[in-house]
Write a protein that holds these residues in place. Structure first.
Motif, PDB file in Angstrom:
ATOM      1  N   LEU A  30       0.828  -1.203   0.000  1.00 30.59           N
ATOM      2  CA  LEU A  30       0.000   0.000   0.000  1.00 30.59           C
ATOM      3  C   LEU A  30       0.863   1.255   0.000  1.00 30.59           C
ATOM      4  CD1 LEU A  30      -2.706   1.381   0.029  1.00 30.59           C
ATOM      5  CD2 LEU A  30      -2.757   1.127   2.510  1.00 30.59           C
ATOM      6  N   MET A  71       2.055   2.009  -3.393  1.00 29.54           N
ATOM      7  CA  MET A  71       0.978   2.486  -4.268  1.00 29.54           C
ATOM      8  C   MET A  71       0.462   3.876  -3.889  1.00 29.54           C
ATOM      9  SD  MET A  71       0.583   0.197  -6.555  1.00 29.54           S
ATOM     10  CE  MET A  71      -1.030   0.232  -7.292  1.00 29.54           C
ATOM     11  N   ARG A  72       0.705   4.286  -2.648  1.00 29.30           N
ATOM     12  CA  ARG A  72       0.119   5.526  -2.138  1.00 29.30           C
ATOM     13  C   ARG A  72       0.353   6.750  -3.027  1.00 29.30           C
ATOM     14  NH1 ARG A  72      -2.358   5.764   2.329  1.00 29.30           N
ATOM     15  NH2 ARG A  72      -1.250   4.054   3.317  1.00 29.30           N
ATOM     16  N   HIS A  99       0.705   6.950  -6.224  1.00 26.45           N
ATOM     17  CA  HIS A  99      -0.114   6.789  -7.427  1.00 26.45           C
ATOM     18  C   HIS A  99      -1.592   6.977  -7.109  1.00 26.45           C
ATOM     19  CE1 HIS A  99       3.499   5.406  -9.390  1.00 26.45           C
ATOM     20  NE2 HIS A  99       3.694   4.596  -8.362  1.00 26.45           N
ATOM     21  N   LEU A 100      -2.003   6.460  -5.953  1.00 21.88           N
ATOM     22  CA  LEU A 100      -3.392   6.636  -5.519  1.00 21.88           C
ATOM     23  C   LEU A 100      -3.692   8.112  -5.271  1.00 21.88           C
ATOM     24  CD1 LEU A 100      -3.610   3.612  -3.060  1.00 21.88           C
ATOM     25  CD2 LEU A 100      -4.652   3.784  -5.337  1.00 21.88           C
ATOM     26  N   GLN A 116      -4.028   9.971  -8.603  1.00 20.61           N
ATOM     27  CA  GLN A 116      -5.321   9.696  -9.243  1.00 20.61           C
ATOM     28  C   GLN A 116      -6.447  10.400  -8.504  1.00 20.61           C
ATOM     29  OE1 GLN A 116      -6.022   8.151 -12.146  1.00 20.61           O
ATOM     30  NE2 GLN A 116      -8.124   8.804 -11.795  1.00 20.61           N
ATOM     31  N   ALA A 117      -6.418  10.397  -7.182  1.00 17.60           N
ATOM     32  CA  ALA A 117      -7.460  11.064  -6.397  1.00 17.60           C
ATOM     33  C   ALA A 117      -7.492  12.561  -6.695  1.00 17.60           C
ATOM     34  CB  ALA A 117      -7.243  10.813  -4.911  1.00 17.60           C
ATOM     35  N   SER A 147     -12.694   8.944 -11.215  1.00 19.46           N
ATOM     36  CA  SER A 147     -12.320   7.560 -10.939  1.00 19.46           C
ATOM     37  C   SER A 147     -11.413   7.085 -12.062  1.00 19.46           C
ATOM     38  CB  SER A 147     -13.562   6.672 -10.841  1.00 19.46           C
ATOM     39  OG  SER A 147     -14.241   6.652 -12.076  1.00 19.46           O
ATOM     40  N   ALA A 159      -5.088   3.935 -11.022  1.00 20.60           N
ATOM     41  CA  ALA A 159      -3.945   4.716 -10.545  1.00 20.60           C
ATOM     42  C   ALA A 159      -2.627   4.074 -10.950  1.00 20.60           C
ATOM     43  CB  ALA A 159      -4.009   4.853  -9.026  1.00 20.60           C
TER      44      ALA A 159
END
Length: 81
Positions: free
Chosen positions: A48, A51-52, A54-55, A58-59, A64, A67
């Motif tokens: 996680l 990935m954070r 990239h998340l 995207q956010a 939606s 990401a």
């Protein structure tokens, strides 16, 4: 007739399906500029965190979407013939 026009499921059929799926994911990622994140075997608790960023990116778009695509080589028990 059996699975996908074959008289019976076989390891060759499963390989074909898996290869086709992997090619489709690669094509989708390239067409949409989606990054690949490869997880190492020691990243079990930190996936996680990898990935954070990239998340978060995207956010920030307010939409939606995908990401990033996380890729892990993990042991799986599979059916064989």
């Amino acid at each position: 007739m059996g699975s996908l026009g074959y008289p019976f499921p076989s390891p060759a059929l499963f390989k074909q399906l898996g290869d086709r799926f992997r090619r489709a994911v690669v094509s989708f990622a390239e067409a949409n500029d989606i990054p690949w994140i490869k997880f190492g075997k020691n990243d079990v608790g930190g996936k996680l965190e990898l990935m954070r960023p990239h998340l978060g990116r995207q956010a920030a778009t307010g939409r939606s979407g995908v990401a990033a695509i996380g890729v892990a080589q993990e042991f799986q028990r599979v059916w064989t013939a």
